[in-house]
Scaffold this motif. Structure first.
Motif: not given
Length: 164
Positions: A102, A115, A155
């Motif tokens: 995270r 995630t 990400r």
């Protein structure tokens, strides 16, 4: 000489048409990041190296100086038998590497919630090539680790600071 250029241009043209381009530097919406990882984490070392080499974000050693904090919540290696021979011995395995992470801002609000990412590779197994297969397994785990680190950095590129 002109014929060589033409052949070269024809060889490269399909790559340009499919959108291929070399990996370059990536601009992240954050300027500084703190990596909250275990001390001897291979993922942490690769993550720090990739962030320093190919992004604009500065990896800082003090959590208070960071605009974002990356936390590795878990890393798990798995090996599952996929195929067996007539004698009941494993002949093929599936290797899996799972990571959970995270990203928080400096106020401890989540920029990226917990995630999970997963990488898989198949490997055949032969008892007569035990050392070679152990080496191959190690290389496959390293390759999966590199893939997951790139995914995590991608990400990070999707973080929206205005939403936090």
């Amino acid at each position: 000489m002109d014929r060589r250029r033409l052949v070269c241009a024809l060889a490269v043209a399909p790559l340009a048409a499919c959108g291929f381009k070399l990996r370059g530097s990536q601009t992240l919406p954050i300027e500084s990041i703190y990596l909250s990882l275990p001390v001897n984490s291979a993922i942490g070392a690769e993550m720090a190296r990739l962030l320093r080499a190919s992004t604009n974000a500065k990896v800082v050693s003090d959590r208070k100086e960071a605009q974002a904090v990356f936390e590795l919540l878990g890393e798990n290696r798995e090996r599952e038998v996929v195929a067996i021979n007539a004698q009941g011995r494993a002949t093929e395995y599936q290797l899996r590497l799972r990571v959970r992470f995270r990203v928080l801002d400096k106020n401890a609000s989540e920029l990226i919630g917990p995630t999970d990412l997963l990488a898989r590779r198949d490997i055949t197994f032969n008892e007569s090539d035990l050392l070679a297969k152990e080496s191959e397994e190690s290389l496959l785990y390293r390759d999966m680790q590199s893939d997951l680190v790139r995914q995590m950095v991608n990400r990070l590129a999707g973080i929206r600071l205005d939403a936090a």
